[in-house]
Design a protein around this motif. Structure first.
Motif, PDB file in Angstrom:
ATOM      1  N   GLN A 389       0.823  -1.205   0.000  1.00 42.61           N
ATOM      2  CA  GLN A 389       0.000   0.000   0.000  1.00 42.61           C
ATOM      3  C   GLN A 389       0.860   1.259   0.000  1.00 42.61           C
ATOM      4  OE1 GLN A 389      -3.252   0.093  -0.372  1.00 42.61           O
ATOM      5  NE2 GLN A 389      -3.374  -2.135  -0.470  1.00 42.61           N
ATOM      6  N   SER A 390       2.169   1.099  -0.250  1.00 39.92           N
ATOM      7  CA  SER A 390       3.073   2.250  -0.270  1.00 39.92           C
ATOM      8  C   SER A 390       2.973   2.955  -1.617  1.00 39.92           C
ATOM      9  CB  SER A 390       4.519   1.775  -0.042  1.00 39.92           C
ATOM     10  OG  SER A 390       5.420   2.830  -0.271  1.00 39.92           O
ATOM     11  N   ILE A 391       3.126   4.291  -1.589  1.00 46.00           N
ATOM     12  CA  ILE A 391       3.074   5.025  -2.856  1.00 46.00           C
ATOM     13  C   ILE A 391       4.417   4.945  -3.572  1.00 46.00           C
ATOM     14  CG2 ILE A 391       1.288   6.605  -2.058  1.00 46.00           C
ATOM     15  CD1 ILE A 391       3.466   8.682  -1.583  1.00 46.00           C
ATOM     16  N   GLU A 392       5.460   4.428  -2.907  1.00 41.62           N
ATOM     17  CA  GLU A 392       6.771   4.284  -3.536  1.00 41.62           C
ATOM     18  C   GLU A 392       6.933   2.830  -3.948  1.00 41.62           C
ATOM     19  OE1 GLU A 392       9.654   5.564  -0.747  1.00 41.62           O
ATOM     20  OE2 GLU A 392       9.003   7.647  -0.751  1.00 41.62           O
ATOM     21  N   GLN A 393       6.756   2.547  -5.229  1.00 44.46           N
ATOM     22  CA  GLN A 393       6.874   1.179  -5.724  1.00 44.46           C
ATOM     23  C   GLN A 393       8.075   1.104  -6.655  1.00 44.46           C
ATOM     24  OE1 GLN A 393       3.276  -0.286  -7.332  1.00 44.46           O
ATOM     25  NE2 GLN A 393       2.050   0.196  -5.526  1.00 44.46           N
ATOM     26  N   SER A 394       8.875   0.091  -6.437  1.00 36.48           N
ATOM     27  CA  SER A 394      10.112  -0.039  -7.217  1.00 36.48           C
ATOM     28  C   SER A 394       9.839  -0.674  -8.560  1.00 36.48           C
ATOM     29  CB  SER A 394      11.107  -0.906  -6.426  1.00 36.48           C
ATOM     30  OG  SER A 394      10.587  -2.221  -6.287  1.00 36.48           O
ATOM     31  N   LEU A 395      10.867  -0.666  -9.400  1.00 40.58           N
ATOM     32  CA  LEU A 395      10.771  -1.273 -10.737  1.00 40.58           C
ATOM     33  C   LEU A 395      10.549  -2.772 -10.628  1.00 40.58           C
ATOM     34  CD1 LEU A 395      11.003  -0.918 -13.793  1.00 40.58           C
ATOM     35  CD2 LEU A 395      13.464  -1.294 -13.572  1.00 40.58           C
ATOM     36  N   SER A 396      11.148  -3.382  -9.599  1.00 45.18           N
ATOM     37  CA  SER A 396      10.987  -4.827  -9.458  1.00 45.18           C
ATOM     38  C   SER A 396       9.532  -5.180  -9.171  1.00 45.18           C
ATOM     39  CB  SER A 396      11.881  -5.345  -8.333  1.00 45.18           C
ATOM     40  OG  SER A 396      11.531  -4.734  -7.099  1.00 45.18           O
ATOM     41  N   THR A 397       8.822  -4.326  -8.424  1.00 43.21           N
ATOM     42  CA  THR A 397       7.405  -4.576  -8.157  1.00 43.21           C
ATOM     43  C   THR A 397       6.604  -4.484  -9.445  1.00 43.21           C
ATOM     44  OG1 THR A 397       7.614  -3.654  -5.938  1.00 43.21           O
ATOM     45  CG2 THR A 397       5.401  -3.773  -6.858  1.00 43.21           C
ATOM     46  N   PHE A 398       6.903  -3.464 -10.266  1.00 42.66           N
ATOM     47  CA  PHE A 398       6.215  -3.313 -11.548  1.00 42.66           C
ATOM     48  C   PHE A 398       6.494  -4.527 -12.434  1.00 42.66           C
ATOM     49  CE2 PHE A 398       6.423  -1.937 -16.016  1.00 42.66           C
ATOM     50  CZ  PHE A 398       5.111  -1.548 -16.206  1.00 42.66           C
ATOM     51  N   SER A 399       7.741  -4.985 -12.428  1.00 42.19           N
ATOM     52  CA  SER A 399       8.096  -6.153 -13.242  1.00 42.19           C
ATOM     53  C   SER A 399       7.344  -7.392 -12.779  1.00 42.19           C
ATOM     54  CB  SER A 399       9.608  -6.411 -13.156  1.00 42.19           C
ATOM     55  OG  SER A 399      10.328  -5.303 -13.632  1.00 42.19           O
ATOM     56  N   SER A 400       7.206  -7.544 -11.468  1.00 40.06           N
ATOM     57  CA  SER A 400       6.494  -8.702 -10.919  1.00 40.06           C
ATOM     58  C   SER A 400       5.031  -8.678 -11.363  1.00 40.06           C
ATOM     59  CB  SER A 400       6.586  -8.684  -9.390  1.00 40.06           C
ATOM     60  OG  SER A 400       5.806  -9.703  -8.844  1.00 40.06           O
ATOM     61  N   HIS A 401       4.409  -7.487 -11.284  1.00 39.45           N
ATOM     62  CA  HIS A 401       3.008  -7.384 -11.709  1.00 39.45           C
ATOM     63  C   HIS A 401       2.876  -7.677 -13.198  1.00 39.45           C
ATOM     64  CE1 HIS A 401       1.035  -6.147  -8.064  1.00 39.45           C
ATOM     65  NE2 HIS A 401       1.902  -5.157  -7.850  1.00 39.45           N
ATOM     66  N   MET A 402       3.784  -7.146 -13.992  1.00 39.33           N
ATOM     67  CA  MET A 402       3.705  -7.373 -15.427  1.00 39.33           C
ATOM     68  C   MET A 402       3.877  -8.858 -15.765  1.00 39.33           C
ATOM     69  SD  MET A 402       2.953  -4.893 -17.410  1.00 39.33           S
ATOM     70  CE  MET A 402       1.726  -4.480 -16.174  1.00 39.33           C
ATOM     71  N   THR A 403       4.773  -9.537 -15.035  1.00 37.14           N
ATOM     72  CA  THR A 403       4.971 -10.979 -15.268  1.00 37.14           C
ATOM     73  C   THR A 403       3.674 -11.738 -15.016  1.00 37.14           C
ATOM     74  OG1 THR A 403       7.281 -10.787 -14.592  1.00 37.14           O
ATOM     75  CG2 THR A 403       6.304 -13.000 -14.598  1.00 37.14           C
ATOM     76  N   ASN A 404       2.997 -11.409 -13.943  1.00 41.75           N
ATOM     77  CA  ASN A 404       1.722 -12.066 -13.628  1.00 41.75           C
ATOM     78  C   ASN A 404       0.679 -11.786 -14.695  1.00 41.75           C
ATOM     79  OD1 ASN A 404       2.641 -13.184 -11.245  1.00 41.75           O
ATOM     80  ND2 ASN A 404       1.954 -11.455  -9.976  1.00 41.75           N
ATOM     81  N   ILE A 405       0.585 -10.518 -15.103  1.00 41.80           N
ATOM     82  CA  ILE A 405      -0.431 -10.143 -16.101  1.00 41.80           C
ATOM     83  C   ILE A 405      -0.157 -10.810 -17.437  1.00 41.80           C
ATOM     84  CG2 ILE A 405      -1.336  -8.191 -17.422  1.00 41.80           C
ATOM     85  CD1 ILE A 405      -1.004  -6.489 -14.864  1.00 41.80           C
ATOM     86  N   ILE A 406       1.116 -10.895 -17.830  1.00 41.13           N
ATOM     87  CA  ILE A 406       1.468 -11.567 -19.101  1.00 41.13           C
ATOM     88  C   ILE A 406       1.031 -13.027 -19.060  1.00 41.13           C
ATOM     89  CG2 ILE A 406       3.415 -12.350 -20.500  1.00 41.13           C
ATOM     90  CD1 ILE A 406       4.821  -9.681 -19.676  1.00 41.13           C
ATOM     91  N   ARG A 407       1.275 -13.690 -17.925  1.00 40.83           N
ATOM     92  CA  ARG A 407       0.859 -15.094 -17.816  1.00 40.83           C
ATOM     93  C   ARG A 407      -0.673 -15.210 -17.891  1.00 40.83           C
ATOM     94  NH1 ARG A 407      -1.161 -17.946 -13.945  1.00 40.83           N
ATOM     95  NH2 ARG A 407      -0.823 -16.295 -12.413  1.00 40.83           N
ATOM     96  N   ILE A 408      -1.375 -14.255 -17.256  1.00 41.42           N
ATOM     97  CA  ILE A 408      -2.847 -14.273 -17.303  1.00 41.42           C
ATOM     98  C   ILE A 408      -3.337 -14.108 -18.732  1.00 41.42           C
ATOM     99  CG2 ILE A 408      -4.902 -12.961 -16.632  1.00 41.42           C
ATOM    100  CD1 ILE A 408      -3.480 -12.354 -13.960  1.00 41.42           C
ATOM    101  N   LEU A 409      -2.729 -13.168 -19.466  1.00 40.98           N
ATOM    102  CA  LEU A 409      -3.154 -12.917 -20.842  1.00 40.98           C
ATOM    103  C   LEU A 409      -2.946 -14.145 -21.728  1.00 40.98           C
ATOM    104  CD1 LEU A 409      -1.778  -9.271 -21.330  1.00 40.98           C
ATOM    105  CD2 LEU A 409      -4.120  -9.980 -20.827  1.00 40.98           C
TER     106      LEU A 409
END
Length: 797
Positions: A389-409
């Motif tokens: 819930q932090s407003i400071e999100q690192s690149l690794s967090t964005f990468s993790s979310h994108m990896t999950n979304i790519i697998r979902i797609l």
């Protein structure tokens, strides 16, 4: 993996906290078997399979509600014992007892469900229960050999009974010999304690160290200090040997019995294993019913159209008095919901609730929502939900979310449910919002059901522009500066920054300057959202009121329907009772008429046709009385008609004297003159009831003016006898006066007054009154065939 088996990895199930629900459900299992099944439970993507699972849970819920919990006592996990019996191992007494108790518990459960099924149909549970095989003969054999403490009983075999009896005798002799030694005074001083004990299964006595050579025999043990030796004296060595030999024989016989019982179990291993699976499934089903009771959950309406409508849905892992229910509809007018709003507002809990309740339904579990909630079967549920819930999100967090979304797609299909939290977060806002819109477009075109949360205001306009997509937001109370956690579908989230800052005390010039920095278009959008939110809340309140009113109307309608059905049932019962009474009355009348005819024939034979008048009158009375009165008993209780207006000639009933007569004259508005037989009397209008109006008779009734002009005619309904038995003299005189008037008007020559013999008081009073009566010419005591001294016969003028 089949097409109907959903694809779930452990991360998605953990994200939605599915295993925590299973843990709560497992707490309601009565056996280890059911608990194991529950912890392995996975959602099904087969519509028919999910329907079957929910039906089973529904039947168990009804059993639990109507009869209480099902009996699973005594049922154990006996798989390992059964497998050892199958390969030739010998089971111990405890294992055999568990097998017997489990088999017996299965029979008890089957009988319980069969009894419930007789009152409340349980088709699915009964189809499962019918797979159980009865092993009562095996149970009885084990119970005869092994008691409830898992000990082989003496009666298990004749040989075991003989050995144990001999063993008890031998042990008794050995103990008695040693106890004699212990009681001997010369030996007592050599003993540490005056008692007999056991060492290495042999009877010994505790001897002081310095006297070890006085007894001979064998030393079996010594105390920690070495001061006491436990010696088996030479005098009992042979006795102890005999006891030891008998114990070996006992062990051999017990093993023989256990081997025989194991062989009996081995013959039924296959059916016992099937029974075990059936009992595990039943416990598994009733545990789901227990969870439904705990959560106050309901049976969802299932569909295969991808339609979801949750009413007052609650997250199952939040305490009941703290959770805020949500209402949501997906898959009908719109297939995508975009939830916007600030952090800590409840967006994540809302989408977890949607995913978790869908998983629960696909497992055959009831869901914590109101009756009538609808859910569908998805071929898979995909979730990318981050708890950061932090407003400071690192690149690794964005990468993790994108990896999950790519697998979902890659894996999703048009029949999938996709849940994404904070779509596009963790990167530049402009790029993140553009990427989020593109991903949503792709999923929406695929036809999936999607619920996504986001911070980006650009996605509010996206939901307005796309058919099948709708905005939603989490309500925020600006007055208390706290979120309400209520989901508002159809209203996009709005920024509350200025309102919050103002409430917290930020100077107004700073706030006004900030508002000036915001474009006019953005301000109009915020104003429009505020109006939408206000209208939505108003509509929600009106809908709640309408729902309550409709519920009350339905309740009243149901109550009226029940009352109408009850009245109809009562009417049918009254009709049936009336018909029954009529049939009984007619049957009674026929019997009495038959008796009268038989009496007439008898009198005709005895008196050669000369039947006395009073006997004929008596028989006529009996025939008249035999006519059944089929009038409703309630008719007598109905109020009689009070006359509004009376005219001379109207036939009336004077209620104060119970006589019928004619109106002679209307004296005033309160009184009238009435002719009653030979009497003319003045009565109040309120004391008469109209019997027949002169207006309904066609012509005025002639008014009798005097007794001399009254023509005496025989009244066919008048009776020739009066029965006064049981009355006192005062009551009798009133009845005699009325009776003589009626008899005189009916032209009777003589009448019979029955007063009985008794003490003679009533007879004397009757005859004294007859002497003075104007209609009586003479009277006499009745003849033998007329009733004798119990009847007075009066001759009328």
């Amino acid at each position: 993996m089949s097409a109907n088996t959903p694809s779930y990895n452990e991360k998605i199930l953990n994200t939605l906290e599915f295993h925590k629900v299973l843990d709560r459900c497992a707490n309601h299992a009565s056996t280890q078997l059911g608990e194991e099944l529950l912890r392995e439970l996975m959602p099904s993507g087969d519509f028919e399979e999910v329907k079957k699972r929910l039906q089973a849970t529904d039947e168990a819920v009804n059993v639990d509600r109507l009869k209480g919990g099902a009996p699973f006592g005594g049922i154990r996990n006996i798989r390992s014992a059964l497998h050892r019996a199958r390969i030739g191992g010998v089971l111990n007494a405890a294992e055999l007892l568990d097998i017997q108790l489990t088999s017996q518990g299965g029979r008890r459960l089957a009988k319980y469900l069969a009894d419930v099924h007789d009152d409340y149909p349980l088709p699915l549970l009964m189809s499962i229960t019918e797979q159980l095989t009865d092993h009562k003969a095996m149970e009885d054999r084990i119970r005869l050999c092994i008691d409830e403490n898992a000990a082989v009983v003496d009666s298990a075999s004749p040989e075991l009974a003989r050995i144990r009896q001999e063993l008890r005798n031998s042990e008794s002799k050995a103990r008695e010999r040693l106890e004699q030694m212990v009681r001997t005074p010369s030996i007592q001083k050599m003993l540490q304690d005056n008692l007999v004990t056991l060492r290495n299964d042999r009877y010994v006595i505790p001897v002081k160290q310095e006297y070890r050579g006085h007894f001979g025999g064998m030393i079996h043990d010594q105390s920690a200090s070495g001061a006491t030796l436990f010696i088996e004296p030479e005098a009992v060595v042979q006795m102890n040997n005999k006891v030891r030999e008998l114990r070996f024989k006992e062990e051999a016989e017990v093993e023989k019995i256990l081997r025989m019982l194991t062989s009996l179990v081995a013959d039924h291993v296959d059916t016992l294993l099937v029974n075990l699976e059936v009992l595990a499934e039943l416990d598994f089903i009733f545990a789901k019913a227990g969870l439904a009771r705990e959560m106050k959950a309901t049976l969802p309406v299932l569909n295969d159209r991808g339609f979801m409508k949750l009413k007052k849905a609650r997250h199952p892992l939040i305490v009941l008095d703290q959770v805020v229910p949500i209402d949501i509809e997906l898959g009908n007018k719109y297939s995508s919901i975009i939830v916007t709003g600030p952090n800590t507002g409840g967006k994540t809990v809302s989408i977890k609730t949607i995913g978790l309740l869908s998983l629960m339904a696909m497992c055959g579990l009831f869901v914590p929502a109101e009756e009538g909630s609808q859910l569908c079967v998805f071929d898979a549920i995909y979730a990318d939900i981050g708890d950061e819930q932090s407003i400071e999100q690192s690149l690794s967090t964005f990468s993790s979310h994108m990896t999950n979304i790519i697998r979902i797609l890659k894996e999703m299909t048009p029949k999938s449910l996709v849940l994404i939290d904070e779509l596009g977060a963790g990167t530049d806002p402009a790029e993140g919002s553009a990427l989020a819109i593109s991903i949503l477009d792709y999923i929406h075109r695929m036809g999936c059901r999607i619920v996504a949360t986001t911070h980006y205001s650009e996605l509010k306009a996206y939901a307005f522009d796309r058919p099948g997509v709708i905005n939603a937001s989490m309500e925020f109370d600006v007055q208390t500066l706290r979120p309400t956690y209520r989901l508002l579908v159809g209203v996009p989230g709005r920024s509350n920054a200025f309102a919050i800052a103002e409430r917290l005390g930020l100077p107004k010039p700073i706030i006004d300057n900030a508002r000036g920095q915001v474009g006019e278009e953005d301000q109009r959008v915020e104003s429009m959202i505020a109006t939408l939110e206000e209208n939505t809340l108003l509509a929600e309140a009106e809908r709640t009121t309408a729902t309550q009113l409709r519920s009350e109307v339905e309740s009243l309608r149901e109550e009226l329907r029940r009352e109408r059905a009850s009245l109809e049932e009562q009417r049918h019962k009254l009709l049936e009772r009336a018909e029954r009474d009529a049939r009984e009355a007619v049957a009674k009348a026929r019997r009495e008429a038959e008796e009268v005819l038989q009496e007439l024939k008898r009198l005709q034979r005895e008196e050669a046709g000369g039947v006395k008048d009073h006997k004929l009158s008596e028989l006529k009375r009996k025939l008249n009385d035999a006519v059944p009165d089929l009038k409703s008993k309630h008719a007598a209780n109905l109020p009689k008609k009070k006359p509004d207006r009376l005219e001379p000639g109207d036939e009336v009933v004077v209620t104060t004297v119970g006589q019928r007569g004619f109106v002679v004259d209307v004296i005033n508005e309160h009184e009238i003159s009435v002719q009653l037989g030979i009497m003319k009397m003045k009565v109040r209008k309120q004391d008469v009831e109209l019997f027949k109006s002169v207006a309904n008779q066609g012509a005025p009734k002639p008014q009798p003016k005097a007794t001399s002009s009254l023509k005496r005619t025989r009244d066919e309904n008048a009776k020739m006898e009066l029965d006064l038995r049981g009355a006192n003299v005062e009551e009798a005189i009133i009845e005699i006066d009325r009776f003589l008037d009626e008899s005189y008007l009916a032209n009777f020559g003589s009448v019979y007054i029955i007063h009985g013999k008794g003490t003679g008081v009533l007879r004397t009073g009757v005859q004294d009154y007859l002497r003075k009566h104007k209609h009586v010419k003479s009277f006499r005591i009745g003849n033998y065939n007329e009733g004798g001294a119990g009847v007075t016969v009066a001759e009328l003028k």
